[in-house]
Scaffold this motif. Structure first.
Motif, PDB file in Angstrom:
ATOM      1  N   ALA A 128      30.762  38.490  83.843  1.00  0.00           N
ATOM      2  CA  ALA A 128      30.992  37.450  84.825  1.00  0.00           C
ATOM      3  C   ALA A 128      31.058  38.024  86.240  1.00  0.00           C
ATOM      4  O   ALA A 128      31.774  39.002  86.479  1.00  0.00           O
ATOM      5  N   GLU A 129      30.306  37.410  87.159  1.00  0.00           N
ATOM      6  CA  GLU A 129      30.340  37.810  88.559  1.00  0.00           C
ATOM      7  C   GLU A 129      31.718  37.494  89.136  1.00  0.00           C
ATOM      8  O   GLU A 129      32.301  36.452  88.883  1.00  0.00           O
ATOM      9  N   PRO A 161      33.250  26.189  82.907  1.00  0.00           N
ATOM     10  CA  PRO A 161      32.144  26.706  82.104  1.00  0.00           C
ATOM     11  C   PRO A 161      31.642  25.681  81.090  1.00  0.00           C
ATOM     12  O   PRO A 161      32.357  24.748  80.739  1.00  0.00           O
ATOM     13  N   ALA A 162      30.401  25.873  80.645  1.00  0.00           N
ATOM     14  CA  ALA A 162      29.812  24.991  79.640  1.00  0.00           C
ATOM     15  C   ALA A 162      28.849  25.808  78.791  1.00  0.00           C
ATOM     16  O   ALA A 162      28.265  26.785  79.259  1.00  0.00           O
ATOM     17  N   ARG A 163      28.706  25.417  77.525  1.00  0.00           N
ATOM     18  CA  ARG A 163      27.804  26.100  76.598  1.00  0.00           C
ATOM     19  C   ARG A 163      26.830  25.106  75.985  1.00  0.00           C
ATOM     20  O   ARG A 163      27.158  23.940  75.799  1.00  0.00           O
ATOM     21  N   LEU A 164      25.614  25.575  75.686  1.00  0.00           N
ATOM     22  CA  LEU A 164      24.628  24.781  74.979  1.00  0.00           C
ATOM     23  C   LEU A 164      23.715  25.684  74.163  1.00  0.00           C
ATOM     24  O   LEU A 164      23.727  26.900  74.327  1.00  0.00           O
ATOM     25  N   GLY A 165      22.916  25.065  73.294  1.00  0.00           N
ATOM     26  CA  GLY A 165      22.010  25.793  72.423  1.00  0.00           C
ATOM     27  C   GLY A 165      22.367  25.520  70.976  1.00  0.00           C
ATOM     28  O   GLY A 165      23.295  24.771  70.687  1.00  0.00           O
ATOM     29  N   PRO A 166      21.611  26.098  70.049  1.00  0.00           N
ATOM     30  CA  PRO A 166      20.495  27.033  70.264  1.00  0.00           C
ATOM     31  C   PRO A 166      19.192  26.319  70.603  1.00  0.00           C
ATOM     32  O   PRO A 166      19.074  25.112  70.454  1.00  0.00           O
ATOM     33  N   ALA A 167      18.199  27.113  71.037  1.00  0.00           N
ATOM     34  CA  ALA A 167      16.858  26.609  71.319  1.00  0.00           C
ATOM     35  C   ALA A 167      15.878  27.743  71.069  1.00  0.00           C
ATOM     36  O   ALA A 167      15.738  28.651  71.888  1.00  0.00           O
ATOM     37  N   GLY A 168      15.210  27.718  69.895  1.00  0.00           N
ATOM     38  CA  GLY A 168      14.300  28.805  69.542  1.00  0.00           C
ATOM     39  C   GLY A 168      15.054  30.109  69.388  1.00  0.00           C
ATOM     40  O   GLY A 168      16.073  30.183  68.700  1.00  0.00           O
ATOM     41  N   ASN A 176      28.192  29.888  83.510  1.00  0.00           N
ATOM     42  CA  ASN A 176      29.439  30.572  83.828  1.00  0.00           C
ATOM     43  C   ASN A 176      30.124  30.006  85.060  1.00  0.00           C
ATOM     44  O   ASN A 176      31.332  29.797  85.051  1.00  0.00           O
ATOM     45  N   GLY A 177      29.362  29.778  86.153  1.00  0.00           N
ATOM     46  CA  GLY A 177      29.989  29.236  87.348  1.00  0.00           C
ATOM     47  C   GLY A 177      29.403  29.798  88.626  1.00  0.00           C
ATOM     48  O   GLY A 177      28.366  30.465  88.626  1.00  0.00           O
ATOM     49  N   TRP A 178      30.100  29.514  89.737  1.00  0.00           N
ATOM     50  CA  TRP A 178      29.637  29.841  91.095  1.00  0.00           C
ATOM     51  C   TRP A 178      30.496  30.946  91.689  1.00  0.00           C
ATOM     52  O   TRP A 178      31.709  30.981  91.486  1.00  0.00           O
ATOM     53  N   TYR A 182      26.140  32.133  94.624  1.00  0.00           N
ATOM     54  CA  TYR A 182      25.318  32.383  93.435  1.00  0.00           C
ATOM     55  C   TYR A 182      25.895  31.632  92.230  1.00  0.00           C
ATOM     56  O   TYR A 182      27.096  31.667  91.991  1.00  0.00           O
ATOM     57  N   THR A 183      25.021  30.974  91.488  1.00  0.00           N
ATOM     58  CA  THR A 183      25.409  30.293  90.263  1.00  0.00           C
ATOM     59  C   THR A 183      24.895  31.107  89.084  1.00  0.00           C
ATOM     60  O   THR A 183      23.688  31.401  88.993  1.00  0.00           O
ATOM     61  N   GLN A 184      25.788  31.482  88.170  1.00  0.00           N
ATOM     62  CA  GLN A 184      25.466  32.422  87.104  1.00  0.00           C
ATOM     63  C   GLN A 184      25.389  31.715  85.753  1.00  0.00           C
ATOM     64  O   GLN A 184      26.273  30.957  85.377  1.00  0.00           O
ATOM     65  N   VAL A 185      24.293  32.009  85.038  1.00  0.00           N
ATOM     66  CA  VAL A 185      24.060  31.460  83.706  1.00  0.00           C
ATOM     67  C   VAL A 185      23.619  32.608  82.802  1.00  0.00           C
ATOM     68  O   VAL A 185      22.821  33.461  83.205  1.00  0.00           O
ATOM     69  N   PHE A 186      24.138  32.630  81.570  1.00  0.00           N
ATOM     70  CA  PHE A 186      23.769  33.652  80.595  1.00  0.00           C
ATOM     71  C   PHE A 186      23.003  32.998  79.447  1.00  0.00           C
ATOM     72  O   PHE A 186      23.418  31.958  78.934  1.00  0.00           O
TER      73      PHE A 186
END
Length: 213
Positions: A128-129, A161-168, A176-178, A182-186
């Motif tokens: 996390a940043e 924070p929020a989670r989603l998936g799976p996709a392939g 993750n957040g701001w 910068y907005t960070q996504v993993f």
């Protein structure tokens, strides 16, 4: 929309007007369909619409056009960066993940006038940043997506924070957040690191990350 023709081509004008307009795409489409995902709650989203007034992590519908959908995939897995343009006024509205023919896609939809920049790179874990905390994430490798040009979140923007998936091959996505523009996504990905491509779309502003199969 047609071209005005004159003289002896008047009959052709009438024929074209009767036939209508043929539309050709000028940019790629993320072809996403939104669905709500509970805040900070792992699992696959359900099928309900989302909007800017009620942002959500979402599942994306498949597409059968991998090659014409964006720039070519690079041969390497090296990090990719680009600078934003315009005012740093972007707000995160929605996040989508989808399994496509030839690649898996993560889309960050935004509102505002700027064009987002990005820093996207593979890593072994999600860090996390700002805090340096390791974020638990499913998958063998992590593709860290950092969208630049984003402003401090305002009321009504995407809740993190929020989670989603799976996709392939994407096992899980963590929004993750701001932090300081910068907005960070993993994106946790199963298997080996693989090439990816990054590009932007407009109306509304979107940052698109495609991960090759």
């Amino acid at each position: 929309m047609g071209r005005a023709l004159g003289g002896t081509l008047a009959a052709a004008v009438l024929l074209l007007a009767a036939c209508g307009t043929e539309a050709f795409p000028t940019s790629a489409s993320d072809t996403g369909t939104s669905s709500r995902s509970p805040k900070a709650s792992p699992g696959t989203p359900t099928e309900t619409p989302s909007s800017a007034a009620s942002p959500s992590a979402s599942a994306e519908s498949p597409s059968a056009t991998p090659a014409a959908d964006g720039p070519p995939f690079p041969e390497s897995t090296d990090p990719q960066t680009a600078e934003p343009t315009g005012e740093w006024d972007l707000q995160l509205v929605d996040v989508r993940a989808g399994d496509h023919d030839g690649f898996d896609r993560v889309v960050l939809e935004l509102s505002g006038t700027a064009t987002p920049g990005w820093g996207v790179a593979w890593s072994d874990e999600a860090v996390a940043e700002g805090t340096g905390d390791v974020v638990p994430l499913a998958g063998d490798h992590v593709l860290t997506i950092s969208a630049s040009g984003t402003a401090m979140p305002e009321p009504g923007s995407f809740e993190v924070p929020a989670r989603l998936g799976p996709a392939g091959a994407v096992a899980e996505v963590q929004v993750n957040g701001w932090f300081e523009g910068y907005t960070q996504v993993f994106a946790g990905v199963e298997g080996d690191e693989r090439p990816f491509r990054v590009f932007t779309l407009t109306d509304p502003p979107r940052l698109v990350v495609d991960i090759a199969d």
